[in-house]
Design an enzyme around this catalytic site. Structure first.
Site, PDB file in Angstrom:
ATOM      1  N   GLY A   2       0.847  -1.374  -0.040  1.00 43.30           N
ATOM      2  CA  GLY A   2      -0.270   0.088  -0.047  1.00 43.30           C
ATOM      3  C   GLY A   2       0.802   1.238   0.054  1.00 43.30           C
ATOM      4  O   GLY A   2       2.103   1.164  -0.325  1.00 43.30           O
ATOM      5  N   ALA A   3       0.397   2.449   0.226  1.00 42.66           N
ATOM      6  CA  ALA A   3       0.604   3.714   0.376  1.00 42.66           C
ATOM      7  C   ALA A   3       1.565   3.906  -1.129  1.00 42.66           C
ATOM      8  O   ALA A   3       2.680   4.207  -1.223  1.00 42.66           O
ATOM      9  CB  ALA A   3       2.026   3.809   1.292  1.00 42.66           C
ATOM     10  N   GLU A   6       4.080   6.154  -7.992  1.00 40.70           N
ATOM     11  CA  GLU A   6       4.305   5.574  -9.639  1.00 40.70           C
ATOM     12  C   GLU A   6       4.805   4.208  -9.586  1.00 40.70           C
ATOM     13  O   GLU A   6       4.636   3.508 -10.680  1.00 40.70           O
ATOM     14  CB  GLU A   6       4.925   6.832 -10.147  1.00 40.70           C
ATOM     15  CG  GLU A   6       3.966   7.931 -10.387  1.00 40.70           C
ATOM     16  CD  GLU A   6       2.640   7.897 -10.966  1.00 40.70           C
ATOM     17  OE1 GLU A   6       2.768   6.922 -12.039  1.00 40.70           O
ATOM     18  OE2 GLU A   6       1.829   8.282 -10.397  1.00 40.70           O
ATOM     19  N   GLY A   7       5.677   3.984  -8.768  1.00 44.22           N
ATOM     20  CA  GLY A   7       6.618   2.562  -8.922  1.00 44.22           C
ATOM     21  C   GLY A   7       5.432   1.580  -8.857  1.00 44.22           C
ATOM     22  O   GLY A   7       5.382   0.635  -9.857  1.00 44.22           O
ATOM     23  N   HIS A   8       4.565   1.473  -7.906  1.00 46.57           N
ATOM     24  CA  HIS A   8       3.476   0.776  -7.886  1.00 46.57           C
ATOM     25  C   HIS A   8       2.755   0.642  -9.054  1.00 46.57           C
ATOM     26  O   HIS A   8       2.232  -0.253  -9.619  1.00 46.57           O
ATOM     27  CB  HIS A   8       2.619   0.783  -6.506  1.00 46.57           C
ATOM     28  CG  HIS A   8       3.436   0.432  -5.327  1.00 46.57           C
ATOM     29  ND1 HIS A   8       3.615   1.619  -4.513  1.00 46.57           N
ATOM     30  CD2 HIS A   8       3.975  -0.379  -4.762  1.00 46.57           C
ATOM     31  CE1 HIS A   8       4.158   1.312  -3.461  1.00 46.57           C
ATOM     32  NE2 HIS A   8       4.668  -0.069  -3.601  1.00 46.57           N
ATOM     33  N   LYS A 120      13.329  -2.474  -7.541  1.00 46.86           N
ATOM     34  CA  LYS A 120      13.920  -1.655  -6.656  1.00 46.86           C
ATOM     35  C   LYS A 120      14.170  -2.797  -5.371  1.00 46.86           C
ATOM     36  O   LYS A 120      15.406  -2.549  -4.520  1.00 46.86           O
ATOM     37  CB  LYS A 120      13.055  -0.451  -5.819  1.00 46.86           C
ATOM     38  CG  LYS A 120      13.772   0.139  -4.712  1.00 46.86           C
ATOM     39  CD  LYS A 120      12.813   1.301  -4.409  1.00 46.86           C
ATOM     40  CE  LYS A 120      11.698   0.638  -3.285  1.00 46.86           C
ATOM     41  NZ  LYS A 120      12.603   0.280  -2.040  1.00 46.86           N
ATOM     42  N   ASP A 121      13.312  -3.661  -5.084  1.00 50.03           N
ATOM     43  CA  ASP A 121      13.602  -4.681  -3.994  1.00 50.03           C
ATOM     44  C   ASP A 121      14.124  -5.858  -4.618  1.00 50.03           C
ATOM     45  O   ASP A 121      13.715  -6.996  -5.101  1.00 50.03           O
ATOM     46  CB  ASP A 121      12.264  -5.076  -3.554  1.00 50.03           C
ATOM     47  CG  ASP A 121      11.656  -3.802  -2.642  1.00 50.03           C
ATOM     48  OD1 ASP A 121      12.141  -3.637  -1.446  1.00 50.03           O
ATOM     49  OD2 ASP A 121      10.698  -3.501  -2.968  1.00 50.03           O
ATOM     50  N   VAL A 147      11.311   2.585 -10.856  1.00 52.42           N
ATOM     51  CA  VAL A 147      10.681   4.062 -11.267  1.00 52.42           C
ATOM     52  C   VAL A 147      11.451   5.060 -10.276  1.00 52.42           C
ATOM     53  O   VAL A 147      11.282   4.778  -9.030  1.00 52.42           O
ATOM     54  CB  VAL A 147       9.076   4.034 -11.049  1.00 52.42           C
ATOM     55  CG1 VAL A 147       8.639   5.401 -11.300  1.00 52.42           C
ATOM     56  CG2 VAL A 147       8.641   3.027 -12.269  1.00 52.42           C
ATOM     57  N   MET A 155      11.620   5.379  -6.306  1.00 52.62           N
ATOM     58  CA  MET A 155      10.187   5.726  -5.462  1.00 52.62           C
ATOM     59  C   MET A 155      10.283   4.654  -4.275  1.00 52.62           C
ATOM     60  O   MET A 155      10.484   3.462  -4.650  1.00 52.62           O
ATOM     61  CB  MET A 155       9.207   5.742  -6.456  1.00 52.62           C
ATOM     62  CG  MET A 155       9.277   7.051  -7.266  1.00 52.62           C
ATOM     63  SD  MET A 155       7.667   6.947  -8.217  1.00 52.62           S
ATOM     64  CE  MET A 155       8.094   8.495  -9.041  1.00 52.62           C
TER      65      MET A 155
END
Length: 250
Positions: A2-3, A6-8, A120-121, A147, A155
């Site tokens: 959540g939260a 733009e990456g999500h 990213k992860d 992103v 992000m």
């Protein structure tokens, strides 16, 4: 968790481009947080997330309660693969056990054909891909590019913890990755030299609490001493009270 940023949303877009039906799961997973980490203060913005996902035309949002994922008496967990041992595994004991367990449970609950994760992860994506192979999970895993903000900062939902000054500091993380990639492109082969260059940029930005800066094999995540093929630079560092991670292919 959540939260959304733009990456999500880029993952939603990738899913919609490839698949006929897109399910977004939102769950702040307690088992991947350590006892002194930020589970209690992790941003929870479900109503806003639902509005954003509606505008992105996600077909379904699955946002279970804790009791739905971990009902009373639940005591089974997934032992993560060896690629979870180093880096995040050393800094956050038990983290990948929680990640592997909840991801497998969400795979089973959603019954998806394809799952989309962000680069990213990076270590997380390697762990999940290995788990899927080892346990014969019938799902394809896609890893989508990180992103970034206009200044290069990856992000992250945790970026909202940063003050204005810390936000400027944090941009040094991606800047250090770009420098390492450039030095390698110019012919440098020694991992120690590349790591020192990254640490130098972080030091200039007064980022002095660093969990790790490591050049690793992109598949095994074992340390690389000398470049002889693809590698990934991994960083985990603290800016103020916020822990940030990032990575870049070398």
């Amino acid at each position: 968790m959540g939260a959304l940023h733009e990456g999500h949303l880029s993952l939603v877009q990738a899913a919609r481009a490839e698949c006929g039906f897109t399910v977004v799961t939102i769950f702040v997973n307690p088992t991947q947080f350590g006892p002194h980490e930020d589970f209690d203060k992790y941003p929870r913005t479900l109503e806003n997330d639902l509005d954003v996902l509606a505008s992105c035309h996600a077909d379904l949002v699955f946002a279970p309660d804790r009791a739905d994922v971990y009902p009373a008496g639940c005591s089974t967990a997934v032992e993560p693969p060896l690629v979870a041992r180093r880096w995040e595994g050393e800094c956050r004991p038990g983290h990948f056990r929680g990640v592997a367990t909840v991801v497998l449970k969400l795979f089973n609950l959603a019954q998806a054909d394809v799952a989309f994760f962000g680069q990213k992860d990076y270590q997380q994506t390697v762990v999940i891909r290995q788990m899927v192979r080892d346990l014969d999970v019938p799902i394809d895993v896609r890893v989508c590019p990180t992103v970034r903000e206009s200044d290069g900062l990856a992000m992250s939902s945790r970026n909202r913890y940063l003050s204005v000054e810390q936000r400027v500091q944090a941009a040094a993380i991606s800047r250090s990755l770009r420098l390492a990639a450039q030095i390698a492109a110019d012919g440098e082969r020694q991992a120690a030299t590349l790591v020192d260059a990254v640490r130098g940029v972080l030091a200039e930005a007064q980022i002095d609490r660093i969990d790790y800066v490591a050049l690793a094999d992109p598949e095994t995540l074992e340390p690389v001493r000398e470049l002889s093929g693809p590698a990934v630079m991994l960083i985990a560092a603290h800016v103020g009270g916020t822990r940030l991670i990032d990575n870049g292919k070398i």
